[in-house]
Each structure stands twice: as structure tokens, then as C-alpha cells.
Scaffold this active site. Structure first.
Site, PDB file in Angstrom:
ATOM      1  N   ARG A 167       2.311  -6.281 -27.142  1.00  0.00           N
ATOM      2  CA  ARG A 167       2.008  -7.705 -27.294  1.00  0.00           C
ATOM      3  C   ARG A 167       1.212  -7.994 -28.564  1.00  0.00           C
ATOM      4  O   ARG A 167       0.398  -8.909 -28.598  1.00  0.00           O
ATOM      5  CB  ARG A 167       1.258  -8.252 -26.078  1.00  0.00           C
ATOM      6  N   GLU A 290       2.038  -2.344 -12.542  1.00  0.00           N
ATOM      7  CA  GLU A 290       3.169  -2.213 -13.467  1.00  0.00           C
ATOM      8  C   GLU A 290       3.494  -0.752 -13.753  1.00  0.00           C
ATOM      9  O   GLU A 290       3.710  -0.355 -14.894  1.00  0.00           O
ATOM     10  CB  GLU A 290       2.874  -2.967 -14.770  1.00  0.00           C
ATOM     11  N   ARG A 323      -9.631  -2.741 -14.119  1.00  0.00           N
ATOM     12  CA  ARG A 323      -8.930  -4.033 -14.169  1.00  0.00           C
ATOM     13  C   ARG A 323      -8.412  -4.478 -12.804  1.00  0.00           C
ATOM     14  O   ARG A 323      -7.929  -3.658 -12.016  1.00  0.00           O
ATOM     15  CB  ARG A 323      -7.771  -3.970 -15.157  1.00  0.00           C
ATOM     16  N   LYS A 359      -8.508 -11.077 -15.219  1.00  0.00           N
ATOM     17  CA  LYS A 359      -7.910 -12.033 -16.156  1.00  0.00           C
ATOM     18  C   LYS A 359      -8.336 -13.447 -15.788  1.00  0.00           C
ATOM     19  O   LYS A 359      -8.609 -13.729 -14.627  1.00  0.00           O
ATOM     20  CB  LYS A 359      -6.377 -11.935 -16.132  1.00  0.00           C
ATOM     21  N   ASP A 364      -0.866 -14.472 -15.291  1.00  0.00           N
ATOM     22  CA  ASP A 364      -0.823 -13.617 -16.465  1.00  0.00           C
ATOM     23  C   ASP A 364      -0.880 -14.399 -17.772  1.00  0.00           C
ATOM     24  O   ASP A 364       0.137 -14.551 -18.435  1.00  0.00           O
ATOM     25  CB  ASP A 364       0.465 -12.775 -16.427  1.00  0.00           C
ATOM     26  N   GLU A 386     -11.532 -11.366 -18.565  1.00  0.00           N
ATOM     27  CA  GLU A 386     -10.554 -10.894 -19.556  1.00  0.00           C
ATOM     28  C   GLU A 386      -9.735 -12.076 -20.059  1.00  0.00           C
ATOM     29  O   GLU A 386      -8.980 -12.680 -19.308  1.00  0.00           O
ATOM     30  CB  GLU A 386      -9.623  -9.830 -18.942  1.00  0.00           C
ATOM     31  N   GLU A 392       0.670 -13.820 -26.209  1.00  0.00           N
ATOM     32  CA  GLU A 392       1.873 -13.299 -25.561  1.00  0.00           C
ATOM     33  C   GLU A 392       2.780 -14.406 -25.018  1.00  0.00           C
ATOM     34  O   GLU A 392       3.985 -14.369 -25.202  1.00  0.00           O
ATOM     35  CB  GLU A 392       1.449 -12.357 -24.429  1.00  0.00           C
ATOM     36  N   TRP A 542      12.395 -12.352  -9.087  1.00  0.00           N
ATOM     37  CA  TRP A 542      11.305 -11.964  -9.982  1.00  0.00           C
ATOM     38  C   TRP A 542      11.530 -12.505 -11.393  1.00  0.00           C
ATOM     39  O   TRP A 542      11.098 -11.958 -12.373  1.00  0.00           O
ATOM     40  CB  TRP A 542      11.122 -10.436  -9.985  1.00  0.00           C
TER      41      TRP A 542
HETATM   42  O1  GCW Z   1       0.509  -9.636 -19.803  1.00  0.00           O
HETATM   43  C1  GCW Z   1       1.134  -8.526 -19.242  1.00  0.00           C
HETATM   44  C2  GCW Z   1       1.934  -7.929 -20.339  1.00  0.00           C
HETATM   45  C3  GCW Z   1       1.971  -6.418 -20.347  1.00  0.00           C
HETATM   46  C4  GCW Z   1       0.556  -5.913 -20.180  1.00  0.00           C
HETATM   47  C5  GCW Z   1       0.046  -6.396 -18.837  1.00  0.00           C
HETATM   48  C6  GCW Z   1      -1.398  -6.014 -18.580  1.00  0.00           C
HETATM   49  C7  GCW Z   1      -0.541  -4.021 -21.096  1.00  0.00           C
HETATM   50  O2  GCW Z   1       3.217  -8.469 -20.290  1.00  0.00           O
HETATM   51  O3  GCW Z   1       2.526  -6.030 -21.557  1.00  0.00           O
HETATM   52  O4  GCW Z   1       0.466  -4.522 -20.303  1.00  0.00           O
HETATM   53  O5  GCW Z   1       0.080  -7.784 -18.774  1.00  0.00           O
HETATM   54  O6  GCW Z   1      -2.255  -6.854 -18.782  1.00  0.00           O
HETATM   55  O7  GCW Z   1      -1.664  -4.904 -18.155  1.00  0.00           O
END
Ligand code: GCW
Length: 682
Positions: A167, A290, A323, A359, A364, A386, A392, A542
Site C-alpha cells: 500500500r 489475513e 494489532r 484502527k 479498514d 492506528e 489505500e 466478500w
Molecule cells: O488495509 C488492509 C490492507 C492490507 C494490510 C491490512 C492490515 C498490511 O489492504 O494490505 O496489510 O489492511 O492492516 O494488516
């Protein structure tokens, strides 16, 4: 020379206003720094360079207070002159990193004093003082006492060891691993200097999608070289820890956090790291999200995983930032509920040197999200904010989006955790729950492009992050004002319209991308450009359609009790406000509610018309940005003028792309005409 943005906001060009110039020259005739240390050397160099540039004359350095109008910098420990001022009481209130800037008399001579409890505090004071001149503030009656509101103000680089950046839209990683440890690129020092100028005191060098190799000897030697280069600037180094590292580089069969061998491995590894970097900051970890490995692979909790690492770095004062960005698309649950579900019940189970990094929103980094419901929900666990500086989901490096309004909207949001006024900012700065650890992280937008961030205006988001992590009470307007004056010029005819353009830019982007609470309708995977439609290659549940749920009846995600009930994760007053159609702020309408195309919104329009209106207003807004910028041709150097102008024309094209794609796509459900009279000039 050609203006390429390399100098960031640290330009130090001659003060153009003759009256002000004289005033400043009169006020600063000599710099006195009595102590000596690598940090004070940096402070001295910065003053020399800054004052030389701004005041157009070489201001001498001296260890003696020979004349009036000296600028005296230091701490009571290293400067007898400062010690003699008896500032102990005032210094007592600014902590380790804060500073005082005072107009006073020293030895019966007029002087300006920058005093702190540590050398890095003095350095921060120096940058503040220079900023006052850069932004043409008066400096003749200063009585400033300033200290950061959060302790850990950290950039997160999502940089891979092959120099690609996840990103990242500003070239490749700054870290040239191949030439390290022997070659210290000047850019590392410029980077540290820029961070110090805005109070950033930590940097995580590597991607949260981590590579265990960073923890091996050859890389640690390189990391040490960077840490050594950054240290004088008060910038600590942190690394991401891949949870399965004991298997991948340690030869163990498991990474189970409750396994004694695994624990011992991490302890030894931490000890090894500290032999290279005695002030190593600690680890940032993404686990069980992820596809990343984590404690849940062994049926352990996030707390088990975090605590094992925390124990390993605790003896040397290290911290772990664990996180909360976790989700699993195999879990049949509204994705935005998963972090809260997994973390809330662990409150109180983390070691003292762990922060859970959350976050700003529960999905996201969207152009707009409500604040994350974990804020306020974990009184016994320090929560670190965060933010994402790299854009992104915000048009990446070709769109001009000043993000202070986004960050502020979240920080100022009221969680009601302990009654009205329990803002997210008070959670993050520790005052609400009396956290002993506090911090803010910014996923950086920096790469090796000459101008660091790809888009010149991306620099403003780096700048903003530092300023807000230091003091979240600063307004978006004040930060934009400072940044523009320092980065471009102090002329009102430039600053005022361009500031207005910056302040509007985020709302404009929301309008042409995701108005009224729409979210995650960007192109699959790369997240660039519109992609609200079903993508046949991927699971329908999704992709964007999962989030917007458009049909012939209406649009939006029902997150009230009749739907996923995500609102129940908020404290009752917030849940009620969001959950009730009549009180839900319109900007979150389709985030929390599913409404019919006929639904009447506040403007009096029905939902369909309003949606069209917003998309068209957004695209139109970019045209206004272009007009604002084009009118500045005479006030900006040709290089940066052209750079921004060109990007704005890309943005204008993209805004229309977004508008047309979304309106036409949603129209295939609403089956209504595009209303007449929309703001549109093309
Ligand atoms: O925002 C998303 C992104 C991923 C990223 C993930 C995260 C580092 O698409 O690329 O991976 O979050 O924050 O872990």
C-alpha cells in the site's frame, strides 16, 4: 534549483516581509548551547541552517552569553545558565520530551530560552521556535510550555525486505537493505530530522505482514545502523515480529506461546536484538488476520501471544503493539464486529507493556467510518490509535486528500464510555482510563520518491500525523495553516484559498467515492477506483455487494438489532444514536441502515436523488479544487505548481469515473432517472 518537494516543510527560505525579518534578526543574535551530545549537535545544526536561511545571516554559536538577544538552548543538567534560571517548577510539568520557550532575561540581558528536561525535549523546542519564524509568528514575548499528549508517536512502515511497500504509492522503501549497514544514505538523516520536527519518536521499519528474516543477524546489523543514525533525533526503532519466526528461523517445531522452548527462543532473540540496539523499542504484531500466523493456530488467545513477546522485551523496557485488525472471512459474522468480539473479553489479561493497536474504524481505513467500538471498551488495556496516512482507499497518491478532518472526526467522537465527553482522544491519551502507556501509530505514505510521498500534498498527512500525535487538540485548520506556510509561503492570497481547498478535500472525496455511509466499494484487492459490482472471480459475500446490499428496494447494511446488530458494540447512548434512523448522522446512514430508495433525507430529497446529488457534488468539488489551484500559478514555483495541477487533473478524471460508475451501477437497482439540476459543468 528545481523545487521537487524534497525539503518538505523544512524549507527555511528567507523571511520576505522586511519588517518581520528585522524583528527576528534583532531578536536572535547569537545561539548558546552549553552542553554537548549528538542530539544537541543536531539542534545546533538545525538552528544554524534554519536561522541562516530564514534570517539571511549567519548567527554565531557560542558557549557564552556575551550579548543581548541570545537564544539559549539546553537542560538544567547540561547548561549552567539554564540551571541558574530556576525553572524546575515549570519544567516539572513538561515531562521527558516537553519544553519551555520563554522570553526572559539572562544575566540582565534580554534572551530567549528553550529549556527542557532532556536533550530531545530541547530539540523539539528548537523545531517549535523555528516553526514560529517560518510561519511568521511573533517571537518577542514567548511563554510557551508544551508537552506531548501521547507517549509513543510511531510511524508504521509496511515495507518489505525486497523494498516493495504494501500500500505504498511513493516509490520503493527508503531502507536500502543491500547497502546497509555500511552505507548511511543522507535520506535516513533527513527522514529522522523531519520526524523530529513534528515530534514523531518511533518507527516500525517493516511490514506487519512480516518476514522473519528481519530478526536474523545480518538484518539486525542493518537495523542497528539505522537505529544509530536515528538516535540523535529521538527516533526509536521497532520491528514487526512474525509469530512463526521460532519455526522459520529458529528451527523449532512450534510457535505455541505457552511452550517453554518458544518462550525461551523469544527471550534469547530479544536479548540478541538489545545487544545491537540497546534502546530497541519493541515489536508490532499482526497475528491471526489475513492469513498471518498467530497464537490462535495453537488455540491460544491474543493475550497469550502478546504476553509472551512482552515478557521477552520487558527486561529492557520494550513494548509490544498487538494489532486488533483481525478478521477471518470464514467466520460467518459481520466483519466489522470481529475485532471487538475477539478482544473485548481479553481486557485486563495483557501485560503492562502491551498496547493493543486499533484502527480508527472497525472496517479498514475507509474514506469515512464511525469510530472503532473498542475505544472505550477496554479500560484496563492501553489502546493505541492506528491511522493510515498512505491513501489505500483514498485515491492513493494521485488524489489530494488532506486527512486531518478524518483523524479529528474520530478523535473527537464521543464513546460515552464514562458518560458524555468520553472522547476517543481521551481514551488514546490515557486520561479516560488512566492508561500508563499511550500512543498513536500512522501507517506511513513515505517512499523513495524525491518528494517522499508521491503527491506533494501527501506530505501534509505525514505532518498532520506528527502534530496530532503530539497534540490532538490542534484543529485541522491550524495544522493546514502551518503546513502551507512552511511548505509553500506565508502569503495570505495563497494560504487562505488553498487552506480552504485542503479542508474541503476529504468531504469532496467522500462524496465522489462513498457518500452517505457507503463503504468498501473500491476495486477488488488493489482498492483503486470504483468497484461496487459483483466480481465474478470472487465470492459474492466478500465483495462490494456484501457491503452496499443494493436491490430494487433500497440500499445499505442493516447493522441495527434487525440486522448484524453491530451497533450493540457501542455504549448505549451511541448505539441509540446510530441505531435510530431519525438520529443516525447522515454521513453514516448506509453504514448502519438499510433504507429504501424513497427514504427522505434531511435535504428533503429522496435517497436516490441525494445519492446522485452527492456523487455529482463530489466530482464538481474536484473542479473547484482545480480552479483554486490554477489561480495560484503566480504564487507557487513552476515545478510544484505543475505537479499539483497535473495530479488534480487525474483526480478530476477519477472523480467522474467514480461518479459515473456508481450512479450508473446503483441506477440498475433503483431504476430511477438521474435527477435534473445536479451540480455539473461537463
Ligand atoms: O488495509 C488492509 C490492507 C492490507 C494490510 C491490512 C492490515 C498490511 O489492504 O494490505 O496489510 O489492511 O492492516 O494488516
Amino acid at each position: 534549483y528545481a523545487e521537487d518537494g524534497y525539503r518538505l516543510w523544512q524549507r527555511y527560505d528567507l523571511v520576505k516581509d522586511a519588517k518581520k525579518l528585522k524583528e527576528y534578526q534583532g531578536r536572535v543574535q547569537q545561539v548558546v548551547i552549553e552542553g554537548s551530545s549528538p542530539t544537541l549537535t543536531v539542534a545546533k545544526q538545525e538552528l544554524q541552517q534554519g536561522l541562516q536561511g530564514l534570517l539571511g545571516k549567519n548567527i554565531g554559536n557560542s558557549n557564552m552569553l556575551k550579548q543581548a538577544n541570545s537564544l539559549l538552548v539546553g537542560t538544567p543538567q547540561n547548561s549552567p545558565a539554564i540551571a541558574a534560571l530556576n525553572l524546575n517548577q515549570q519544567l516539572g510539568s513538561v515531562g521527558k520530551e516537553g519544553y519551555l520557550i520563554l522570553t526572559t532575561t539572562v544575566n540582565r540581558k534580554k534572551a530567549t530560552v528553550i529549556a527542557a528536561n532532556s536533550d530531545v525535549g530541547a530539540l523539539y523546542g528548537v523545531f517549535h521556535f523555528l516553526r514560529l519564524i517560518q510561519t511568521h509568528q511573533p517571537v518577542d514575548q514567548l511563554n510557551i510550555s508544551n508537552a506531548p499528549k501521547t507517549q509513543h508517536r510511531i510511524l508504521n512502515h509496511w515495507d518489505n525486505l525486497d523494498r516493495t511497500v504494501e500500500r505504498g504509492y511513493a516509490g520503493f522503501s527508503l531502507w536500502d537493505w543491500h547497502k546497509l549497514p555500511d552505507y548511511i544514505d543522507d535520506r535516513y538523516l533527513e527522514y529522522a530530522r523531519a520526524n523530529a520536527s513534528i515530534g514523531i519518536n518511533g518507527t516500525v521499519l517493516t511490514n506487519v505482514n512480516a518476514n522473519a528474516l528481519i530478526l536474523t543477524k545480518p538484518y539486525l546489523e542493518k537495523v542497528k545502523a539505522l537505529a544509530d543514525a536515528f538516535r540523535p533525533y529521538g527516533l526509536k526503532v521497532y520491528l514487526t515480529a512474525r509469530f512463526s519466526a521460532p519455526i522459520e528461523i529458529g528451527g523449532l517445531k512450534t510457535a505455541d506461546p505457552l511452550d517453554a522452548q518458544v518462550q525461551a527462543w523469544w527471550k534469547t532473540k530479544a536479548e540478541e536484538i538489545y545487544t545491537y540496539i540497546p534502546d530497541f523499542g519493541g515489536f508490532l504484531v499482526k497475528a491471526n488476520s489475513e492469513g498471518q500466523p498467530g497464537p490462535q493456530n495453537y488455540k491460544r488467545t491474543h493475550a497469550d501471544g502478546a504476553n509472551m513477546l512482552a515478557d521477552a522485551v520487558a527486561p529492557k523496557g520494550g513494548i509490544v503493539m498487538w494489532r486488533a485488525f483481525v478478521y477471518d472471512n470464514e467466520v460467518p459474522e459481520d466483519r466489522i464486529k470481529q475485532a471487538y468480539n475477539e478482544f473485548k473479553h481479553l481486557d485486563g489479561q495483557f501485560r503492562k507493556n502491551v498496547m493493543v493497536q486499533v484502527k480508527n474504524g472497525p472496517l479498514d481505513f475507509q474514506p469515512r467510518e464511525p469510530f472503532h467500538p473498542l475505544f472505550g471498551a477496554m479500560p484496563q488495556t492501553p489502546l493505541m490509535m492506528e491511522f493510515q496516512l498512505t491513501q489505500e482507499y483514498l485515491g492513493q497518491a494521485t488524489n489530494l486528500v488532506y486527512q486531518a478532518p478524518l483523524y479529528k472526526e474520530v478523535l473527537d467522537a464521543d464513546t460515552h464510555a464514562k458518560g458524555a465527553g468520553s472522547t476517543v482522544a481521551k481514551v488514546v491519551d490515557g486520561t479516560l482510563h488512566n492508561y500508563q502507556l499511550t500512543g498513536m501509530a500512522g501507517v506511513t505514505n513515505i517512499g523513495n520518491d524525491r518528494n517522499w510521498t508521491g503527491h506533494m500534498f501527501g506530505q501534509s498527512n505525514w505532518y498532520t500525523f506528527g502534530r496530532l500525535a503530539w497534540d490532538h487538540t490542534l484543529t485541522s485548520e491550524a495544522i493546514a495553516d502551518e503546513w502551507l506556510r512552511m511548505t509553500f509561503n506565508n502569503e495570505e492570497k495563497f494560504v487562505s484559498p488553498v487552506k480552504e481547498m485542503m479542508l474541503q478535500s476529504r468531504e469532496t472525496l467522500v462524496n465522489y467515492m462513498t457518500p452517505l455511509g457507503l463503504h468498501h466499494i473500491m476495486g477488488w484487492s488493489h482498492h483503486y477506483g470504483p468497484g461496487p459490482w459483483v466480481d465474478k472471480k470472487h465470492r459474492a459475500d466478500w465483495t462490494a455487494v456484501y457491503y452496499h446490499r443494493a436491490s430494487a428496494e433500497g440500499i445499505g447494511f442493516d447493522r441495527t438489532a434487525s440486522g448484524s446488530n453491530a451497533i450493540a458494540q457501542y455504549f448505549p447512548p451511541v448505539a441509540q444514536k446510530f441505531g435510530n434512523l431519525a438520529t443516525c448522522p447522515e454521513e453514516f446512514l448506509l453504514w448502519f441502515h438499510r433504507v429504501s430508495w424513497d427514504y427522505k433525507v434531511k435535504s428533503g430529497r429522496n435517497l436516490w436523488d441525494e445519492l446522485c446529488h452527492r456523487y455529482y457534488a463530489g466530482a464538481e468539488g474536484v473542479k473547484q479544487m482545480q480552479q483554486t489551484w490554477n489561480a495560484q500559478e503566480a504564487n507557487v514555483d513552476p515545478e510544484r505548481f505543475r505537479h499539483v495541477k497535473t495530479f488534480l487533473s487525474i483526480q478530476e478524471k477519477e472523480a467522474r469515473w467514480w461518479r459515473d460508475a456508481c450512479v450508473l451501477y446503483f441506477q440498475s437497482f433503483s431504476k430511477r432517472p438521474i435527477p435534473a439540476g445536479l451540480p455539473k459543468t461537463d
